[in-house]
Design a protein around this motif. Sequence first.
Motif, PDB file in Angstrom:
ATOM      1  N   VAL A 180      -2.103   6.529   7.044  1.00 38.68           N
ATOM      2  CA  VAL A 180      -0.801   5.870   7.039  1.00 38.68           C
ATOM      3  C   VAL A 180      -0.231   5.941   8.458  1.00 38.68           C
ATOM      4  CG1 VAL A 180       1.498   5.804   6.006  1.00 38.68           C
ATOM      5  CG2 VAL A 180      -0.463   6.609   4.651  1.00 38.68           C
TER       6      VAL A 180
ATOM      7  N   LEU B 216       6.531   5.292   0.532  1.00 31.69           N
ATOM      8  CA  LEU B 216       5.153   4.817   0.494  1.00 31.69           C
ATOM      9  C   LEU B 216       4.789   4.565  -0.975  1.00 31.69           C
ATOM     10  CD1 LEU B 216       2.733   4.388   2.464  1.00 31.69           C
ATOM     11  CD2 LEU B 216       1.981   6.692   1.830  1.00 31.69           C
TER      12      LEU B 216
ATOM     13  N   ALA C 193      -1.651   1.282   5.872  1.00 25.70           N
ATOM     14  CA  ALA C 193      -1.965   2.208   4.775  1.00 25.70           C
ATOM     15  C   ALA C 193      -3.321   1.772   4.254  1.00 25.70           C
ATOM     16  CB  ALA C 193      -0.911   2.166   3.673  1.00 25.70           C
TER      17      ALA C 193
END
Length: 871
Positions: free
Chosen positions: A661, A676, A644
């Motif tokens: 990501v 996330l 990420a």
Amino acid sequence: MAISGPAQAQTIIVDNSHDGFSIPSGTWSTFDATGQWLTDYRHKSTDDATPATAEWRPQIPATGSYEVAVWYRSTGTSRPSDATYTVSHAGGSTNVVVNQQINGSTWFVLGTFTFDAGTSGSVTLTSAAEPGKIIVADAMSFRGAGEWRAMWAYSWGSGFLNPTQTTNMINTLAANNYNVIIPEVRKAGDAYYDSAYEPQATNVASGYDALADMITKAHAANIEVHPWIVTYRIWSVLFPSPPSSHIFAQHPDWLMTDNTGAVLEGNNYYLDPGIPAVQDYVLSVAMDIIDNYDVDGFNLDYIRYQGSEWGYNPISEQRFFDEFGELPPTSSASPLWSAWGQWRRNQVTDLVRKIYVHIQATKPHVVLTGDGITWGNLNNFTGSDTYNYVFQDWRGWMEEGIVDALLPMNYKNENTHADQYRDWAQYAIEHKGDRHAYIGQGCYVNTVANTLTQILDVRSMGADGHCQYQYQSTNDGSSTDAAFFSSMKAQAYPAPASTPLMPWKETPTQGILAGTITDASLPNDPIYGNRIYQATIDLTGPETRSVLSDGTGFYAFLKLTPGQYSITVTKSGFEPVVVGSLTVNAGEVNMTDVALGEGPSGCQKVLLTGFEGYPTNTGADVMFRPPTYSGSTSSDLLTSPNEAEVTADVTAFEGSNVSRVEWQWVDNDLQRWLRLTTSNVATLPNPTVDFARPIRLRVRLDSGAVRICVGLRETSASGPIGSDGGTSGTIEWVGAANTVSGSPQGVLVNASPGQWQTLTFEPQIDPVLAMTGDSALSSATGMGTLEHIAIASTGGAGPHTLYIDSIEQICVPGDYNGDNVADLTDFEAYGDCMTGPDAGPVDPSCAAFDLDEDDDVDAEDFGQLQWRLGM
């Protein structure tokens, strides 16, 4: 390899491929990737049974202090947090532990150490560090600390009035180991350079650009050039009449006035610091020089009032009256005398701040210095003539960091005022903060021997250097100029020296947020124009502060910790404006202007982040943690890929950067999902959101399919949108109507290669589903945090790559009056805003009705508004 330039401190850089680099023990591998110094770097596993060492041994040209900095490529948690560097220097050895997980791909300072000339000094790195990591050995820099050795040169007499004089002056200074010249290039609204604003001085060779010639010759001799301007002096009775285009002829209404109405002080006229247009003009003059010449610094002289009886221009009087309800007092017995003094002091400081910030925004390497008054005995600074008679707060300038160095004009005769000289010098040195103090000597009132005594004394006090006034008058007449320079070289400057290190410029760790506050209605105010004076700007983020805008509408927050900030701008008579997601980077200026009164709604779209201004492909957490970070979903994911990070590898929705990501599910089961998280990410922790407003983000999915919703934590945050809202509270999903074995089934996003898709989540309309809460989104303040984005599997294990950009909170579509709901009250205003198809642009006050964002208000928007109103 040595990097040098005009009078820069010499920097010796030893890279892993240079002769000064060696491997005393063990082995290191060589690798090439984005972020290293030059072409490659060395690395080694910390798990190897036999630790290895790497050594950097520079060729030091002269004994002295050197700032040591290391360069390594950081990729987050794969690096050790305890890399140990041993600096061997003249005083022994010092171990410095560095966390290689952060501060990568930049020069990270280990400290300043004394090294003997030659190759006896070194830095050694051992691979014995945190296990399971990859340690990096790349490059090391050694930068000489230096000493400022400067001389002022005024323009009233010979010195640089023609090319021959300039050559002689530079040759003289270079031969005697000076490293800075400060030429007076503007003495009274005239120019010794090619000025866009003021005429050429009458005593310089016709058509001769003295500043340009001096820069060429000085830089060739390794001497820095810091042009000096007399800040507010604008003309002299000794000059012929100025051209009709000159500011003196154009604006006699700008002249500084004393308390009797007189405008002439001695032979000179001055501009009044209390007039906003004057501040604009002086800034323009300064930046004309800085922008168009390769200067190393810029020196402000006469940056003050002429005395306590000055400053009574009618414009300044009106401003003071508007603020305090009375005209400025003329007697120190008045209860408002202190306020009048501080008001004038503020005007001077405001200009210094504005020039400093503009320099930092355009040429941050340029050094700003201010000439400080040191009149009389120093009992206490706020009781001195400096502070109370000429209204110059140079101590405050250094504390705030709006000058890089102070040059106290400490012109004291050693025979009669030795104590005053040392008191003022010591005070400046003790109060310089993290800036520099270069002590000025009045050579013209001293013998050569006494000037030498003063220089050597302030050197022992810890001054960063000295500056002598001045080239055309080197002593009191008891000696020749040649004898003066000979003595300087023999006893003060026997060897060349670089100028001092300025760590806040060389390796900055702080940034600046600044801008101008204006009135969107563009009023033609006779004093302020459309700029707003004394608007309050409240800052939240890694730091919380508050400032007022100055007479030109300008505001600035200096020495800020890098990160994401929000500002709230308020002024009586205007709706407050909140601007979020303001990125402050080390060593940079974020210029954010704000217009108040743009529309009746008072609602402003707030960008949480567009991922701009961050290093790319470094693995650093920006907005989101890596996919496996969350314990809620880590078991649903493989350990790799697990990224990420910010990247510029694809075309962004806006700007240049996006978040990439990458992950892979453990199998094809629909119950797999990814949380996330944003929780406590260093760059944008727990971003506050308003539950009454939609959250919008752009995504790009080039293959596969996923389902997406957002997780909002009910923290009852009280700060502005984008500020840190904390981690206390339950989590609700917005945009998911059901789950599959705990996996929230949000909006279906199918692959659209190369295309950005817009996702909007509206807490007031979309379904709300409990994660740890009760399926009802609520908080005491109506605010909470964007805790995560939930990404659910649609049946393919992957690997998957999702790009995210432009995460923002938008206004409720159709909400004209800013009450966070579209209702019949807003509907009534629609007709006045309707433009018809393709008839934009839309007036800012009607932006709430451009629901489809095609820059018009037409039937398509009306249809969406009807749907929102349930019509």
